[in-house]
Design a protein around this motif. Structure first.
Motif, PDB file in Angstrom:
ATOM      1  N   THR A 333      36.388  44.366  50.617  1.00  0.00           N
ATOM      2  CA  THR A 333      35.932  43.239  49.810  1.00  0.00           C
ATOM      3  C   THR A 333      36.357  43.447  48.364  1.00  0.00           C
ATOM      4  N   PRO A 334      37.335  42.676  47.882  1.00  0.00           N
ATOM      5  CA  PRO A 334      37.794  42.885  46.500  1.00  0.00           C
ATOM      6  C   PRO A 334      36.744  42.452  45.473  1.00  0.00           C
ATOM      7  N   ILE A 335      36.740  43.163  44.369  1.00  0.00           N
ATOM      8  CA  ILE A 335      35.835  42.830  43.258  1.00  0.00           C
ATOM      9  C   ILE A 335      36.648  42.079  42.213  1.00  0.00           C
ATOM     10  N   ASP A 336      36.099  40.960  41.711  1.00  0.00           N
ATOM     11  CA  ASP A 336      36.831  40.191  40.693  1.00  0.00           C
ATOM     12  C   ASP A 336      36.444  40.613  39.279  1.00  0.00           C
ATOM     13  N   MET A 337      35.162  40.448  38.939  1.00  0.00           N
ATOM     14  CA  MET A 337      34.718  40.780  37.575  1.00  0.00           C
ATOM     15  C   MET A 337      33.780  41.977  37.654  1.00  0.00           C
ATOM     16  N   ILE A 338      33.735  42.718  36.562  1.00  0.00           N
ATOM     17  CA  ILE A 338      32.779  43.831  36.540  1.00  0.00           C
ATOM     18  C   ILE A 338      32.338  44.089  35.108  1.00  0.00           C
ATOM     19  N   THR A 339      31.030  44.299  34.918  1.00  0.00           N
ATOM     20  CA  THR A 339      30.537  44.719  33.599  1.00  0.00           C
ATOM     21  C   THR A 339      29.498  45.827  33.831  1.00  0.00           C
ATOM     22  N   THR A 340      29.393  46.694  32.870  1.00  0.00           N
ATOM     23  CA  THR A 340      28.407  47.769  33.052  1.00  0.00           C
ATOM     24  C   THR A 340      27.511  47.865  31.829  1.00  0.00           C
ATOM     25  N   SER A 341      26.316  48.402  32.027  1.00  0.00           N
ATOM     26  CA  SER A 341      25.438  48.720  30.908  1.00  0.00           C
ATOM     27  C   SER A 341      24.837  50.091  31.202  1.00  0.00           C
ATOM     28  N   GLU A 342      23.930  50.490  30.343  1.00  0.00           N
ATOM     29  CA  GLU A 342      23.301  51.794  30.502  1.00  0.00           C
ATOM     30  C   GLU A 342      22.583  51.923  31.851  1.00  0.00           C
ATOM     31  N   ASP A 350      34.146  37.228  46.046  1.00  0.00           N
ATOM     32  CA  ASP A 350      34.206  35.841  46.545  1.00  0.00           C
ATOM     33  C   ASP A 350      34.234  35.798  48.071  1.00  0.00           C
ATOM     34  N   ASN A 351      34.142  36.961  48.683  1.00  0.00           N
ATOM     35  CA  ASN A 351      34.192  37.017  50.140  1.00  0.00           C
ATOM     36  C   ASN A 351      32.862  37.581  50.641  1.00  0.00           C
ATOM     37  N   ASP A 352      32.057  36.715  51.261  1.00  0.00           N
ATOM     38  CA  ASP A 352      30.716  37.171  51.653  1.00  0.00           C
ATOM     39  C   ASP A 352      30.660  37.638  53.115  1.00  0.00           C
ATOM     40  N   ALA A 353      31.821  37.821  53.740  1.00  0.00           N
ATOM     41  CA  ALA A 353      31.843  38.156  55.171  1.00  0.00           C
ATOM     42  C   ALA A 353      31.009  39.410  55.467  1.00  0.00           C
ATOM     43  N   ASN A 354      31.053  40.384  54.552  1.00  0.00           N
ATOM     44  CA  ASN A 354      30.321  41.634  54.808  1.00  0.00           C
ATOM     45  C   ASN A 354      29.213  41.875  53.787  1.00  0.00           C
TER      46      ASN A 354
END
Ligand code: ADP
Ligand code: ASP
Ligand code: MG
Length: 440
Positions: A333-342, A350-354
Motif C-alpha cells: 500500500t503506497p503512502i502519498d503524504m506524510i507528516t510527523t510530530s513529536e 488511497d488504496n483501502d484494500a488492506n
C-alpha cells in the motif's frame, strides 16, 4: 514516428470521428491509440455491476441499450453496404458475447473481459471507416503485444518485441490503429491499465517505439491551471516539465491517467496535449524543459484515507518509522503524504484494500485514528516552495480547514489534505488568491 491517442469524446460521435480522420491523415506514419466511444466503458462497468448483483435482466437491458446506440453509429458512418455488413457482424458478435457473459459467475476476470469490449469496438469501426475513406490503415490488436508483468508494470521488453514483430508482419500501412486501456496480465488473462488508461497505453508504446512525440488528443485545450469542472476562469498551461505534469496527473488532474508521464519521462519523449475540437490551439507541451516559476497549477485527488499513528512510548525510539513503513510495504500500500510530530505520525493512502489488516498491525504498538473522505490538493510549479508568491498560499490557509500540509518533499509540490466536503470551496479559494491575485 509519432503516437497519437484519442479519448472517448474524440471518437464519441460521427462528427468527432471525422475530425480525428482529418487530424491523423497528414501523410506521416503513425500509431493511433483509441479509447472506447464516450459512455461505453461506463455502461460496460454498469453491466458488470448488475451481473455482480445478480440483476441479469437489468444487465441485459443495458446491453440492448448500448447495442442500439452502436447500430445508429454504424448506419451513419458507413456508406458501402458490404462494409456496413462487415462492421455490423463484428459489433453484433461483441454484443452476443456480452449476453453470454451474463450467465457467468462474477469475478475480476469477467469484469476485465466485459470492459475490454469498448476499445475493441471503437478500433474496429474506426479502422474500417479509414479504409472506406481510402486511408491505408491497419488494426494492431493490443492483446497481441500489450502486457503487464506480475507487479502490474508494463512488460516493456515483451511489448517492444511483439509490437515490432506485428508491424513487420503486417502489410505496410501509413496508420496503425490499436486499442488503449486493454492488455494481458502476466498469466495471459485479459486485463487493463485502470480507468482512463489509454493515455498510459500511448506513452508506453511511444517509449518502446522510441517515438518522436506522443500526442494525447482530448476535449479540452491542454492541462489547465485548475480543475475546469469545478473552478471558473481556468486556462491552459503551455509548457510543463515531466515532473510537474507527473505530479498533476498523479494528484488528480483527470486529463491524464496518473502513470502517463512516467514512460515518457524515462525515454525523454515529449508529450503534447491537444484538443480534437480545436486542433489549432497550442495545447500543452510536456517535456524536460519548463518555463516560469511559482505555483502553475492545482489538482485534487479524492478517496484519500488519513491515518494518524500515535505512540507515547516508542515514537522517537529508533526503528519506529521503520516498523510503520514495513507494515505498509507488507500490504503493498503506497503512502502519498506524510507528516510527523513529536508524538505522532500522520500519513495518507488511497488504496483501502488492506486497510483493516494495516490498522490491526499498527494497533499492536500504537494508537491509530483513521479519517476517510479526505482529498489531497496539490499545488505544482517549478521551485514552488521557494517562490516569492508562495506566501499567498499561507495567507489563504487561515480560511481553509487543512488536516495536513506537505511542504518541501520536492521543490515542485506543496500538498494540502482537506476533508472532501471542503474541497470545492478550497479549490475556488486557492484559485482566487493564488492565480487571480486577490488579497486576503
Ligand atoms: P478523454 O476521454 O479524452 O481521455 P478525459 O475526460 O479523461 O478525456 O480528460 C479530459 C477532461 O479532464 C476534461 O474535459 C476536463 O474536464 C478534465 N480535467 C480535470 N482536470 C483538468 C485539468 N487540470 N486540465 C484539463 N482538464 C482537466
Ligand atoms: N475506455 C477506458 C475508460 O473509460 C479507457 C480510457 O478512456 O482511457 O476508462
Ligand atoms: Mg482520459
Amino acid at each position: 514516428m509519432k503516437v497519437l491517442k484519442f479519448g472517448g469524446t474524440s471518437v464519441g460521435s460521427i462528427k468527432n470521428i471525422k475530425s480525428v480522420k482529418e487530424i491523423i491523415n497528414d501523410g506521416d506514419r503513425k500509431i493511433v491509440v483509441l479509447s472506447a466511444m464516450s459512455g461505453t466503458t461506463n455502461a460496460l462497468v454498469e453491466i458488470s455491476e448488475q451481473i455482480k448483483l445478480g440483476a441479469l435482466d437489468v444487465a441485459i437491458q443495458y446491453i440492448e441499450n448500448l447495442s442500439a446506440k452502436y447500430e445508429i453509429v454504424i448506419d451513419e458512418l458507413f456508406e458501402c453496404s458490404e462494409t456496413k455488413q462487415q462492421v455490423s457482424n463484428y459489433i453484433d458478435n461483441v454484443f452476443e458475447h456480452l449476453r453470454k457473459l451474463t450467465a457467468e459467475k462474477h469475478t475480476v476476470f469477467l469484469y476485465n473481459k466485459i470492459v475490454s469490449q469498448g476499445e475493441l469496438m471503437s478500433t474496429f469501426m474506426f479502422t474500417k471507416f479509414l479504409n472506406q475513406e481510402g486511408v491505408n490503415a491497419q488494426l494492431l490488436p493490443a492483446l497481441d503485444f500489450m502486457r503487464v508483468d506480475k507487479s502490474n508494470e508494463p512488460d516493456d521488453f515483451y511489448i517492444k518485441q511483439n509490437l515490432q514483430r506485428i508491424i513487420h508482419e503486417n502489410l505496410p500501412a501509413e496508420i496503425y490503429i490499436t486499442q488503449g486501456f486493454i492488455c494481458l496480465d502476466a498469466y495471459g488473462n485479459i486485463a487493463n491499465l485502470q480507468r482512463g488508461g489509454s493515455d498510459y497505453t500511448a506513452t508506453i508504446i511511444g517509449a518502446v517505439m522510441e517515438a518522436d512525440e506522443v500526442q494525447i488528443w482530448t476535449d479540452i485545450d491542454g492541462m489547465h491551471n485548475n480543475d475546469p469542472r469545478i473552478v471558473d476562469n481556468t486556462h491552459a498551461i503551455s509548457n510543463l516539465s515531466f515532473d510537474e505534469a507527473a505530479e498533476l496527473a498523479y494528484f488528480g488532474a483527470k486529463i491524464l491517467h496518473p502513470q502517463t508521464v512516467m514512460p515518457a519521462r524515462e525515454a525523454n519523449i515529449p508529450v503534447r496535449l491537444k484538443n480534437t475540437m480545436d486542433p489549432a490551439s497550442y495545447g500543452t507541451l510536456i517535456s524536460e524543459n519548463t518555463d516560469g516559476e511559482g505555483i502553475k497549477a492545482i489538482a485534487a485527488k479524492d478517496n484519500i484515507i488519513a491515518i494518524k499513528i500515535k505512540s507515547a512510548r516508542m515514537l522517537l525510539a529508533h526503528g519506529f518509522l521503520k516498523k510503520v513503513f514495513e507494515i505498509f510495504e507488507k500490504y503493498e500500500t503506497p503512502i502519498d503524504m506524510i507528516t510527523t510530530s513529536e508524538i505522532a505520525v500522520s500519513l495518507t493512502i488511497d488504496n483501502d484494500a488492506n486497510l483493516d489488516s494495516i490498522v490491526e498491525e499498527l494497533k499492536k504498538f500504537s494508537l491509530v485514528e483513521v479519517d476517510n473522505n479526505q482529498s489531497i490538493i496539490c499545488l505544482v510549479g517549478k521551485e514552488v516552495v521557494k517562490h516569492h508568491e508562495t506566501h499567498r498560499l499561507f495567507q489563504v490557509l487561515q480560511d481553509l480547514s487543512v488536516r495536513m500540509i506537505s511542504y518541501g518533499g520536492s521543490n515542485n509540490n506543496i500538498s494540502l489534505l482537506v476533508n472532501t466536503n471542503d474541497k470545492v470551496s478550497a479549490l475556488k479559494h486557492l484559485n482566487k488568491y493564488v492565480f487571480e491575485f486577490e488579497t486576503v
